[in-house]
Design a protein around this motif. Structure first.
Motif, mmCIF file in Angstrom:
data_model
loop_
_atom_site.group_PDB
_atom_site.id
_atom_site.type_symbol
_atom_site.label_atom_id
_atom_site.label_comp_id
_atom_site.label_asym_id
_atom_site.label_seq_id
_atom_site.Cartn_x
_atom_site.Cartn_y
_atom_site.Cartn_z
ATOM 1 N N ALA A 175 0.832 -1.202 0.000
ATOM 2 C CA ALA A 175 0.000 0.000 0.000
ATOM 3 C C ALA A 175 0.866 1.250 0.000
ATOM 4 C CB ALA A 175 -0.933 -0.008 1.211
ATOM 5 N N LYS A 184 -2.222 5.996 -4.856
ATOM 6 C CA LYS A 184 -2.973 5.559 -3.684
ATOM 7 C C LYS A 184 -4.458 5.382 -3.976
ATOM 8 C CE LYS A 184 -4.122 6.958 1.054
ATOM 9 N NZ LYS A 184 -3.926 7.986 2.107
ATOM 10 N N VAL A 189 -6.063 -2.703 -1.648
ATOM 11 C CA VAL A 189 -5.304 -3.828 -1.120
ATOM 12 C C VAL A 189 -6.197 -4.619 -0.175
ATOM 13 C CG1 VAL A 189 -3.258 -4.566 0.155
ATOM 14 C CG2 VAL A 189 -3.157 -2.535 -1.317
ATOM 15 N N ILE A 219 -6.263 -0.796 4.158
ATOM 16 C CA ILE A 219 -6.239 -2.198 3.737
ATOM 17 C C ILE A 219 -7.471 -2.917 4.283
ATOM 18 C CG2 ILE A 219 -4.980 -4.381 3.934
ATOM 19 C CD1 ILE A 219 -2.440 -2.505 4.299
#
Length: 420
Positions: A175, A184, A189, A219
């Protein structure tokens, strides 16, 4: 071919495997034993790759040639290194066969680690990248460099696996890698695991702390997802009792198992791992030990009502176990009563990206269950991991250098004994 023989008045200690445990054990034995005794290290690879740095290799923060060293530069003078693959272990006749020569032993220590078996999950070999080997980490680095985002799925495909913190570290570092590239907002993820929480052996409090670390990095954490198969054409993951999930890139922690040669020698339990006395690391055979990832060591508590917990497979335990076994063998050969025992304490530095890391430490033999804690993430823990990497890869003659002392002092400051 005749069997390699040594002077019968000497003891021959053979170590199978030149990973963390094997290297530490060879060096400790050579230091503790008179040179009339033979310390033999059997390792098929001529180069040692520092596994904790594979995550940095994955993200391009390390060059491949900076995390490898010739095995012979990492051992003391007087350690005999035989580069060969083990082809047979004959316990009753105290004999090892290899691709170069047979060897007789008085003491045997099995430190061959865990074998990766992605073929046990249909479709995994064809579909997944990994960071659990040197070559796979390099391949993943190239793939990440070409990726412009999408769904990145990290999957723990089976239990147990080496380094319980590695999947979570990998997710955070990946990440962070895309964040540094300005992508980003173009990457999602996801971390899937059959476990009920991150690092369940560490207890609910530490598991929740790791979940918060993952959430802070954006995440998505998916517990209780047991991977059944992978459809590489449709980029789909199938889980037991769960909805399928789609991915653009799959990064997997492949199934682990004990090496075939150890299973065939009758050293393993039904699960394929070597049971040992948790204090002495002795197997059921006299003068035969096992250390590190290949072992099966029960610890207090249960993961499920009917499933006992096992000591995690991690380099820090292999390191300490090697020291314990070396001391016990040296005492026995020297006519002293062996007293050293493995205490079950361990620690790890959990990389979080952005030059930050957390520090987890605990007593895995603690009753009624392991007692662990996670210190707040910070740059000091990351720096500690960097320094340890440099110390470990320095030639053996440099191990007592200023850097070694820095590591020792740092370990004492953190309340963790680190030997140099």
């Amino acid at each position: 071919m005749s069997t390699r023989r040594y002077n019968v008045n000497k003891k021959t200690i053979i170590i199978l495997g030149g990973g963390v445990g094997g290297l530490v054990l060879a060096n400790e034995l050579r230091h503790k034993l008179p040179h009339e005794h033979n310390v033999v290290l059997v390792e098929k690879n001529t180069e040692h790759a520092f596994a904790p740095s594979f995550l940095w290799l994955m993200t391009g923060d390390r060059k491949a040639d900076k995390i490898t060293k010739p095995i012979r530069t990492l051992v003391r003078s007087g350690v005999e290194v035989i580069h060969a693959e083990v082809t047979g272990i004959d316990i009753p006749n105290r004999r090892i066969t290899t691709t170069t020569q047979p060897l007789n032993f008085d003491y045997l220590i099995v430190a061959l680690g865990a074998e990766l078996a992605p073929e046990l999950i249909p479709g995994l070999t064809e579909s997944a990248f990994s960071f659990y080997t040197f070559e796979e980490s390099k391949r993943l680095q190239q793939a990440l460099g070409k990726s412009n985002g999408g769904n990145i799925a990290l999957v723990v495909s089976a239990l147990p696996y080496k380094c319980p913190g590695a999947p979570h570290e990998a997710a955070m570092l990946i990440a962070d890698y895309f964040r540094r590239r300005g992508l980003k907002d173009k990457v999602d993820v996801h971390l899937y695991t059959p476990e009920p929480q991150p690092m369940p052996v560490a207890g609910p409090q530490l598991g929740e702390a790791v979940k918060q670390m993952l959430t802070s990095k954006g995440i998505a954490f998916h517990p209780l997802h047991r991977l059944i198969s992978v459809d590489s054409q449709n980029h789909t993951l199938s889980f037991e009792g769960k909805e399928p999930a789609r991915y653009d890139m799959l990064v997997a922690i492949p199934p682990h198992r004990g090496p075939r040669i150890v299973r065939e020698a009758g050293l393993t339990n039904e699960a394929g791992w070597v049971p040992v006395d948790r204090s002495t690391l002795e197997t059921k055979y006299e003068n035969v030990y096992a250390i590190g990832d290949i072992t099966a060591i029960s610890i207090p508590g249960r993961w499920k009502p009917d499933v006992p917990m096992m000591l995690p497979k991690a380099g820090v335990f292999a390191h300490v176990q090697a020291e314990i076994v070396a001391e016990r063998i040296a005492d026995e050969i020297g006519g002293r009563t062996p007293k050293a025992e493995f205490c079950g304490k361990g620690y790890c530095m959990l990389e979080a990206g952005e030059g930050l890391a957390g520090f987890a430490f605990g007593d895995f033999f603690g009753e009624p269950s392991p007692r662990l804690e996670l210190r707040n993430i910070g740059r000091a823990w990351h720096l500690g991991k960097v320094l340890f990497e440099q110390w470990w890869l320095s030639p053996f003659g440099m191990k007592k250098s200023l850097l070694g002392w820095i590591i020792t002092i740092g370990g004492k400051f953190m309340g963790v004994p680190v030997k140099t």
